[in-house]
Design a protein around this motif. Sequence first.
Motif, PDB file in Angstrom:
ATOM      1  N   THR B 175      -6.151  18.083  16.316  1.00 12.18           N
ATOM      2  CA  THR B 175      -5.471  17.119  15.462  1.00 12.18           C
ATOM      3  C   THR B 175      -5.290  17.679  14.050  1.00 12.18           C
ATOM      4  OG1 THR B 175      -6.341  15.302  16.778  1.00 12.18           O
ATOM      5  CG2 THR B 175      -5.615  14.767  14.555  1.00 12.18           C
ATOM      6  N   GLU B 201      -4.307   8.660  13.384  1.00  6.30           N
ATOM      7  CA  GLU B 201      -4.923   9.660  12.512  1.00  6.30           C
ATOM      8  C   GLU B 201      -3.888  10.568  11.834  1.00  6.30           C
ATOM      9  OE1 GLU B 201      -7.675  11.616  15.172  1.00  6.30           O
ATOM     10  OE2 GLU B 201      -6.140  11.799  16.723  1.00  6.30           O
ATOM     11  N   GLU B 403      -0.004  13.241  21.789  1.00  6.11           N
ATOM     12  CA  GLU B 403      -1.367  13.627  22.154  1.00  6.11           C
ATOM     13  C   GLU B 403      -1.554  13.278  23.629  1.00  6.11           C
ATOM     14  OE1 GLU B 403      -4.589  14.162  20.264  1.00  6.11           O
ATOM     15  OE2 GLU B 403      -3.850  14.253  18.190  1.00  6.11           O
TER      16      GLU B 403
HETATM   17 MG   LIG Z   1      -7.666  14.894  18.184  1.00  4.72          MG
END
Ligand SMILES: [Mg+2]
Lengths: 202, 538
Positions: B175, B201, B403
């Motif tokens: 990330t 995030e 993701e």
């Molecule tokens: Mg991650």
Amino acid sequence: MPAKIGEVIQASTGEFTAQCYELHQPPPFGSLVKIREGEVEIYAVVSGAATTSIEPGRRPIARGREETEEEAIYRSSPQLAKLLRTDFTATVVGHQKGAGGGENKKGEGLHHYLPPRPARIHSFVYLCDPEEVAAFSQSLDFLSILVGAGSQADELIAASLRHAAAAHQDPRDFLIKAGKELAVLLGSETNRLNNILRRIKG
Amino acid sequence: MMEERRLGIIVSGSLTKGVEARLDSAMSIEDIAVGRYVTIEGEKRRFFGMITDVTLDASDPRLMTAPPDVSDPFIAEVLSGTSTFGRLHVLPSLTIGGDALSLLEGPQPMKTVPTHFSVVREASEQDVARVFGLVEEKQFYIGTPLDMETKVRLNPAELVKRSNGIFGKSGTGKTFLARLILIGIMQEGAAVNLVFDMHSEYGWEGTSEEGRKVKALKQLFPSKVAVFALDEEGARRRKVSTDFVVEIGYDEIEPEDIAMLRETLTLTDAAVQATYRLARRFGERKWLESFLALESREEINELAQSLGEHEATMAALHRRLDSLRRLRFLVPQARDNAIQRILEYLDRGINVVLEFGRYTDYTAYILVANLLTRRIHAQYRERMERAMGEDIAKPRPLVISIEEAHRFLSHELAGQTIFGTIAREMRKYNVTLLVIDQRPSGIDEEVMSQLGTKITCLLDNERDIDSVLTGVSGKSELKAVLAKLDTKQQALIFGHAVPMPVVVRTREYGSPQSYKELGFREALELKKQAEEDKDLWG
Ligand SMILES: [Mg+2]
Ligand SMILES: Nc1ncnc2c1ncn2[C@@H]1O[C@H](COP(=O)(O)OP(=O)(O)OP(=O)(O)O)[C@@H](O)[C@H]1O
């Protein structure tokens, strides 16, 4: 020029024998000596010494039964010293061209292989001083000659390295370098390598 | 130029398998790390490569059966590097320099190997810069090679030409890497981004392992990023400045969208087929609402009969679809059209992060990501086709980040999902993917092979490693490198956007200094700048 210690009495390309001027005073086993041969200086490592009667057929006999100390034997028969001689052999390990004529810079013209011609009979033999020993052993190429120097080769290598090490600033560092060189030269002869290393580890 | 540290000499090797160097006796093998760069001075050219393995060796096998007295430090020191020595396996990839021509041409692919006894040295910072390109001020870089300072450039413009992947097991820094790359793409204007932010995030803030908050895109670049939220309440609670609250109407859900949920909703094939019948019966835009409006078992049975479906199938389908109601962003009729809004932002060059907030389950993620991407892709496609015919401007290149990519791109799904299509068609319609995943072996092989550049952190599962490295030359060597990466903040990068595989320490992200280096300006600073500009221009 350091003092001469003897004179060549037998010579070949790879080896010579010299008679010492002083009875019982040969240069140490493994030490570096040199001879001048015209323009060339020949370097050799002392590979053995022997004291014998000057006449090949006649062997000395024991004389000390009545004496209390060894020196007394020579004192009571001063002619004895004249009947004995000390010879040493040396293995040629290199040479320097253009030596003698003028100042030769350290290590210049120095070759760690056999000279073109053997020493002449009656050439003077000199013991090298520590500075020369250090200069000569900058290169370890001479070890390859000693590796093949007959039955006592390993003893000879060990002795010559101990001797040379003493002339270097950092003896341990020198010995490690030499050890590594030997490890390469001896390749798979691990036993020989071990023997020598045990003899030089100090 | 100072000579770099000499490591050893080449003793054997081949073009395909790499070369072997014997380590100099002065070097300790323990100072050598795989992943480091070396140069090899061949007779005619210099080679540039990576250390991929180190081995201990002995000149005489007997030495190993009867080891000498190595407890003696003297003997040990003599033997190390001579009778026993280290070997380096080097994978050379490029030739650099050597003569004037090659200096001009720059690094070239290798066509031969260096000769015997060529000297191997550590690569200098200049060598590395020559290979990866000098990083100019304001240019994006991804990190530094192991034990070096030189910045490794990752050219965003090159990168976005293909779909790319970021892999690594959990907690290795995927990330963090993805955020950096998105910033690079943004800052250099290589493309505009749409991020499906499952764990919220990327938009406003993320957290580091130590629980520290790190700024995310919108905080750093407020004028370039819009946060779209699915979970308005959650976003408000987290004090995220949200640009748009996304609602999706039942009327926007097509049978295709339900088909993607086969796994997460555990639908049978028959149930999936039934949705198409329902759509035909009630109409594309009405089917879901009408179906969910049925309340009694009798009504459902009746419908089943009239459609020729099993009653049990219909009942199960109804139960499963009814469970979607808990997704509060699904409404019978959306107030605004999220797809249109997203496209508007993207057209203005503003990056869109879609935060899922509390909807962290796969059903929500897969449903929304698929649904939006399908529509957006369709629009891009149409506009590209028009642009080609009518000589009007093409839409901006778009990068879509997802993701948990294996959920969309598994072998079973890759043939059907929009993501599989995008990965395969390259950038035909100016859309590419950035897939982020911890289980690359779960991704369809063909899709993996289409990824232009792969950035992979530590992986320890054999199948994952294999899938990431499939089709890469020097695979077995890179495997060793990959398996030895640090557990964090290190990555192996290979593929289109880099001239050769490179292991980097990912640049730091999360400190005020790092934000600054990435182009972030504090409000105060911006104000000052504005005032200065005013002074200047009156
Ligand atoms: Mg991650
Ligand atoms: N470039 C970086 N700068 C600073 N810290 C980093 C960096 N990369 C990784 N880290 C540290 O490693 C931790 C894990 O990184 P990250 O959250 O990106 O892992 P991940 O691979 O996305 O994990 P998951 O699979 O669980 O999502 C971060 O919380 C941070 O502490």
